[in-house]
Design a protein around this motif. Structure first.
Motif, PDB file in Angstrom:
ATOM      1  N   ALA A 119     -23.464   2.584   6.471  1.00  0.00           N
ATOM      2  CA  ALA A 119     -24.588   2.202   7.327  1.00  0.00           C
ATOM      3  C   ALA A 119     -24.457   2.823   8.718  1.00  0.00           C
ATOM      4  CB  ALA A 119     -24.678   0.682   7.423  1.00  0.00           C
ATOM      5  N   LEU A 120     -23.233   2.953   9.199  1.00  0.00           N
ATOM      6  CA  LEU A 120     -23.016   3.551  10.517  1.00  0.00           C
ATOM      7  C   LEU A 120     -23.436   5.014  10.542  1.00  0.00           C
ATOM      8  CD1 LEU A 120     -19.519   2.122  11.567  1.00  0.00           C
ATOM      9  CD2 LEU A 120     -21.772   1.354  12.318  1.00  0.00           C
ATOM     10  N   THR A 121     -23.305   5.695   9.414  1.00  0.00           N
ATOM     11  CA  THR A 121     -23.655   7.124   9.386  1.00  0.00           C
ATOM     12  C   THR A 121     -25.144   7.338   9.620  1.00  0.00           C
ATOM     13  OG1 THR A 121     -24.083   7.282   6.983  1.00  0.00           O
ATOM     14  CG2 THR A 121     -21.806   7.526   7.729  1.00  0.00           C
ATOM     15  N   GLU A 122     -25.967   6.370   9.229  1.00  0.00           N
ATOM     16  CA  GLU A 122     -27.401   6.494   9.443  1.00  0.00           C
ATOM     17  C   GLU A 122     -27.713   6.651  10.931  1.00  0.00           C
ATOM     18  OE1 GLU A 122     -31.646   6.056   8.224  1.00  0.00           O
ATOM     19  OE2 GLU A 122     -29.779   6.822   7.370  1.00  0.00           O
ATOM     20  N   GLY A 123     -27.067   5.821  11.769  1.00  0.00           N
ATOM     21  CA  GLY A 123     -27.270   5.926  13.202  1.00  0.00           C
ATOM     22  C   GLY A 123     -26.721   7.217  13.778  1.00  0.00           C
ATOM     23  N   GLU A 124     -25.587   7.665  13.241  1.00  0.00           N
ATOM     24  CA  GLU A 124     -24.996   8.912  13.715  1.00  0.00           C
ATOM     25  C   GLU A 124     -25.926  10.090  13.437  1.00  0.00           C
ATOM     26  OE1 GLU A 124     -21.993   9.608  15.270  1.00  0.00           O
ATOM     27  OE2 GLU A 124     -21.703   7.447  15.501  1.00  0.00           O
ATOM     28  N   PHE A 125     -26.471  10.144  12.237  1.00  0.00           N
ATOM     29  CA  PHE A 125     -27.369  11.247  11.893  1.00  0.00           C
ATOM     30  C   PHE A 125     -28.666  11.185  12.702  1.00  0.00           C
ATOM     31  CE2 PHE A 125     -25.115  11.535   7.619  1.00  0.00           C
ATOM     32  CZ  PHE A 125     -24.556  12.783   7.885  1.00  0.00           C
ATOM     33  N   GLN A 126     -29.163   9.985  12.944  1.00  0.00           N
ATOM     34  CA  GLN A 126     -30.406   9.840  13.695  1.00  0.00           C
ATOM     35  C   GLN A 126     -30.247  10.259  15.148  1.00  0.00           C
ATOM     36  OE1 GLN A 126     -31.735   5.798  13.130  1.00  0.00           O
ATOM     37  NE2 GLN A 126     -32.642   6.227  11.130  1.00  0.00           N
ATOM     38  N   SER A 127     -29.012  10.225  15.644  1.00  0.00           N
ATOM     39  CA  SER A 127     -28.780  10.612  17.036  1.00  0.00           C
ATOM     40  C   SER A 127     -28.910  12.112  17.245  1.00  0.00           C
ATOM     41  CB  SER A 127     -27.381  10.158  17.477  1.00  0.00           C
ATOM     42  OG  SER A 127     -26.366  10.893  16.801  1.00  0.00           O
ATOM     43  N   ASP A 144     -14.402  -4.540   8.962  1.00  0.00           N
ATOM     44  CA  ASP A 144     -15.747  -4.953   9.375  1.00  0.00           C
ATOM     45  C   ASP A 144     -16.305  -3.820  10.220  1.00  0.00           C
ATOM     46  OD1 ASP A 144     -18.021  -6.020  10.589  1.00  0.00           O
ATOM     47  OD2 ASP A 144     -17.172  -8.028  10.750  1.00  0.00           O
ATOM     48  N   ALA A 145     -17.048  -2.923   9.595  1.00  0.00           N
ATOM     49  CA  ALA A 145     -17.479  -1.695  10.258  1.00  0.00           C
ATOM     50  C   ALA A 145     -18.264  -1.971  11.533  1.00  0.00           C
ATOM     51  CB  ALA A 145     -18.319  -0.859   9.298  1.00  0.00           C
ATOM     52  N   GLU A 146     -19.209  -2.877  11.473  1.00  0.00           N
ATOM     53  CA  GLU A 146     -20.071  -3.148  12.627  1.00  0.00           C
ATOM     54  C   GLU A 146     -19.278  -3.696  13.803  1.00  0.00           C
ATOM     55  OE1 GLU A 146     -24.236  -5.505  13.707  1.00  0.00           O
ATOM     56  OE2 GLU A 146     -23.136  -5.989  11.875  1.00  0.00           O
ATOM     57  N   ALA A 147     -18.318  -4.566  13.535  1.00  0.00           N
ATOM     58  CA  ALA A 147     -17.581  -5.236  14.603  1.00  0.00           C
ATOM     59  C   ALA A 147     -16.402  -4.416  15.126  1.00  0.00           C
ATOM     60  CB  ALA A 147     -17.071  -6.591  14.110  1.00  0.00           C
ATOM     61  N   GLU A 148     -15.812  -3.552  14.281  1.00  0.00           N
ATOM     62  CA  GLU A 148     -14.553  -2.903  14.641  1.00  0.00           C
ATOM     63  C   GLU A 148     -14.649  -1.421  14.967  1.00  0.00           C
ATOM     64  OE1 GLU A 148     -11.349  -3.808  11.907  1.00  0.00           O
ATOM     65  OE2 GLU A 148     -12.408  -5.585  11.207  1.00  0.00           O
ATOM     66  N   ALA A 149     -15.754  -0.783  14.644  1.00  0.00           N
ATOM     67  CA  ALA A 149     -15.820   0.676  14.780  1.00  0.00           C
ATOM     68  C   ALA A 149     -16.009   1.153  16.219  1.00  0.00           C
ATOM     69  CB  ALA A 149     -16.946   1.234  13.914  1.00  0.00           C
ATOM     70  N   SER A 150     -16.574   0.319  17.067  1.00  0.00           N
ATOM     71  CA  SER A 150     -16.866   0.730  18.440  1.00  0.00           C
ATOM     72  C   SER A 150     -15.615   1.241  19.148  1.00  0.00           C
ATOM     73  CB  SER A 150     -17.452  -0.451  19.231  1.00  0.00           C
ATOM     74  OG  SER A 150     -17.724  -0.078  20.565  1.00  0.00           O
ATOM     75  N   GLY A 151     -15.714   2.444  19.707  1.00  0.00           N
ATOM     76  CA  GLY A 151     -14.596   3.045  20.435  1.00  0.00           C
ATOM     77  C   GLY A 151     -13.572   3.725  19.557  1.00  0.00           C
ATOM     78  N   ARG A 152     -13.769   3.721  18.238  1.00  0.00           N
ATOM     79  CA  ARG A 152     -12.780   4.301  17.322  1.00  0.00           C
ATOM     80  C   ARG A 152     -13.338   5.478  16.526  1.00  0.00           C
ATOM     81  NH1 ARG A 152      -9.792  -0.810  14.513  1.00  0.00           N
ATOM     82  NH2 ARG A 152      -8.314   0.841  13.938  1.00  0.00           N
ATOM     83  N   ILE A 153     -14.542   5.903  16.869  1.00  0.00           N
ATOM     84  CA  ILE A 153     -15.172   7.031  16.185  1.00  0.00           C
ATOM     85  C   ILE A 153     -14.914   8.317  16.970  1.00  0.00           C
ATOM     86  CG2 ILE A 153     -17.346   8.031  15.384  1.00  0.00           C
ATOM     87  CD1 ILE A 153     -18.454   5.186  15.138  1.00  0.00           C
ATOM     88  N   ILE A 154     -14.480   9.346  16.270  1.00  0.00           N
ATOM     89  CA  ILE A 154     -14.255  10.657  16.890  1.00  0.00           C
ATOM     90  C   ILE A 154     -15.536  11.472  16.765  1.00  0.00           C
ATOM     91  CG2 ILE A 154     -12.967  12.823  16.757  1.00  0.00           C
ATOM     92  CD1 ILE A 154     -10.623  11.239  15.587  1.00  0.00           C
ATOM     93  N   ARG A 155     -16.037  11.980  17.895  1.00  0.00           N
ATOM     94  CA  ARG A 155     -17.253  12.802  17.879  1.00  0.00           C
ATOM     95  C   ARG A 155     -17.014  14.064  18.697  1.00  0.00           C
ATOM     96  NH1 ARG A 155     -19.161   7.683  19.285  1.00  0.00           N
ATOM     97  NH2 ARG A 155     -20.434   6.622  17.684  1.00  0.00           N
ATOM     98  N   PHE A 156     -17.373  15.207  18.106  1.00  0.00           N
ATOM     99  CA  PHE A 156     -17.271  16.478  18.818  1.00  0.00           C
ATOM    100  C   PHE A 156     -18.439  17.372  18.433  1.00  0.00           C
ATOM    101  CE2 PHE A 156     -12.785  15.322  19.329  1.00  0.00           C
ATOM    102  CZ  PHE A 156     -12.537  15.769  20.621  1.00  0.00           C
ATOM    103  N   GLN A 157     -18.893  18.173  19.385  1.00  0.00           N
ATOM    104  CA  GLN A 157     -19.831  19.255  19.094  1.00  0.00           C
ATOM    105  C   GLN A 157     -19.205  20.545  19.577  1.00  0.00           C
ATOM    106  OE1 GLN A 157     -23.825  18.903  20.620  1.00  0.00           O
ATOM    107  NE2 GLN A 157     -24.540  20.677  19.474  1.00  0.00           N
ATOM    108  N   ILE A 158     -19.170  21.546  18.703  1.00  0.00           N
ATOM    109  CA  ILE A 158     -18.545  22.814  19.060  1.00  0.00           C
ATOM    110  C   ILE A 158     -19.426  23.542  20.072  1.00  0.00           C
ATOM    111  CG2 ILE A 158     -17.678  25.009  18.163  1.00  0.00           C
ATOM    112  CD1 ILE A 158     -17.316  23.615  15.487  1.00  0.00           C
ATOM    113  N   PRO A 159     -18.850  24.056  21.145  1.00  0.00           N
ATOM    114  CA  PRO A 159     -19.641  24.751  22.176  1.00  0.00           C
ATOM    115  C   PRO A 159     -20.472  25.874  21.578  1.00  0.00           C
ATOM    116  CG  PRO A 159     -17.377  24.418  22.905  1.00  0.00           C
ATOM    117  CD  PRO A 159     -17.411  24.033  21.459  1.00  0.00           C
ATOM    118  N   THR A 160     -21.676  26.040  22.113  1.00  0.00           N
ATOM    119  CA  THR A 160     -22.572  27.093  21.616  1.00  0.00           C
ATOM    120  C   THR A 160     -22.393  28.407  22.359  1.00  0.00           C
ATOM    121  OG1 THR A 160     -24.309  26.295  23.107  1.00  0.00           O
ATOM    122  CG2 THR A 160     -24.302  25.437  20.855  1.00  0.00           C
ATOM    123  N   SER A 161     -21.956  28.340  23.610  1.00  0.00           N
ATOM    124  CA  SER A 161     -21.796  29.555  24.416  1.00  0.00           C
ATOM    125  C   SER A 161     -20.355  30.042  24.359  1.00  0.00           C
ATOM    126  CB  SER A 161     -22.184  29.282  25.876  1.00  0.00           C
ATOM    127  OG  SER A 161     -23.536  28.859  25.958  1.00  0.00           O
TER     128      SER A 161
END
Length: 250
Positions: free
Chosen positions: A129-137, A71-88
């Motif tokens: 559906a979760l990817t839509e929110g990720e991209f919009q961020s 159940d993506a909506e109910a279970e994904a919170s806190g389990r998504i890995i997010r990183f942005q590579i440093p620019t400097s």
């Protein structure tokens, strides 16, 4: 033109802007099936392929890894890995070494959780559906790329691709996908979507007509969203090529 040539042609189209303009960054989202239907060796290969891909990201790129759960909506919170590579750039690229190590550790934790507590169902549609929110961020105008690693058997409380009569053949599957897309408002226009198949006993046990129908469903669904999908049988193997097709970290 064979499938491998088509694949690399799509990669070339995906990175023409990013490779031609070094300033443009990429936002990559990877959905990985954490259900019990995925062969454990195939799952391990998939995580290794993701780790390989990370080594070919550039400064400023963003990546998110989302486990496909029951159940993506109910279970994904806190389990998504997010990183942005440093620019400097830091001395001796110590920041990149730290980034790679943190992501490697996070991937190992996600894989261990998937092996220890495999899901009984796969809400792939909910994960998309979760990817839509990720991209919009991301408001920075990054080049968007999506990879889905799964056996593509949607199985939640509403639909089961192993039994659903709308998945008996490609014709009915195409109609089903078009109808489902009309209920959503996702804008994936021009976005390359890598549909990488992972080895699965449930998929292997299916009749060929249902396998073809499942492939057609996902291809038609993403085309309806304006994306450029490509279904790849060797999901983990060619994901590595997906990574090496881009410039390495600078």
């Amino acid at each position: 033109m064979n499938m491998r040539n088509v694949f690399f042609a799509l990669l070339l189209a995906a990175c023409l802007v990013g490779c031609g303009k070094q300033a443009q960054t990429r936002h990559i989202i990877i959905l990985i099936d954490a259900s019990g239907s995925i062969d454990r060796q195939a799952l391990d290969q998939a995580f290794k392929a993701i780790d390989d891909l990370v080594g070919n990201l550039r400064r400023g790129d963003r990546i998110a890894i989302i486990p496909i759960l029951g159940d993506a909506e109910a279970e994904a919170s806190g389990r998504i890995i997010r990183f942005q590579i440093p620019t400097s750039r830091q001395a001796y690229d110590s920041d990149l070494k730290a980034f790679r190590q943190k992501l490697k550790t996070s991937l190992a934790t996600m894989e261990a959780e998937a092996v220890a507590h495999p899901g009984s169902k796969s809400d792939i549609l909910g994960s998309v559906a979760l990817t839509e929110g990720e991209f919009q961020s991301d408001s920075g105008g990054s080049r968007r790329l999506l990879a889905v690693l799964s056996d593509f058997i949607q199985e939640d409380t509403n639909v089961n691709f192993k039994k659903d009569k709308r998945l008996v053949n490609p014709v009915s599957a195409k109609k089903f996908a078009t109808q489902h897309a009309k209920q959503k408002s996702f804008n994936f226009r021009g976005m390359p979507v890598y549909l990488g198949l992972l080895r699965s006993q449930e998929y292997a046990a299916m009749e060929q007509s249902r396998r073809d129908a499942i492939q057609e469903f996902w291809i038609r669904l993403f085309k309806s969203f304006g994306a450029q999908p490509l279904f790849i049988a060797d999901g983990s193997g060619l994901l590595r090529s997906f990574g090496t097709a881009f410039p390495t970290l600078e």
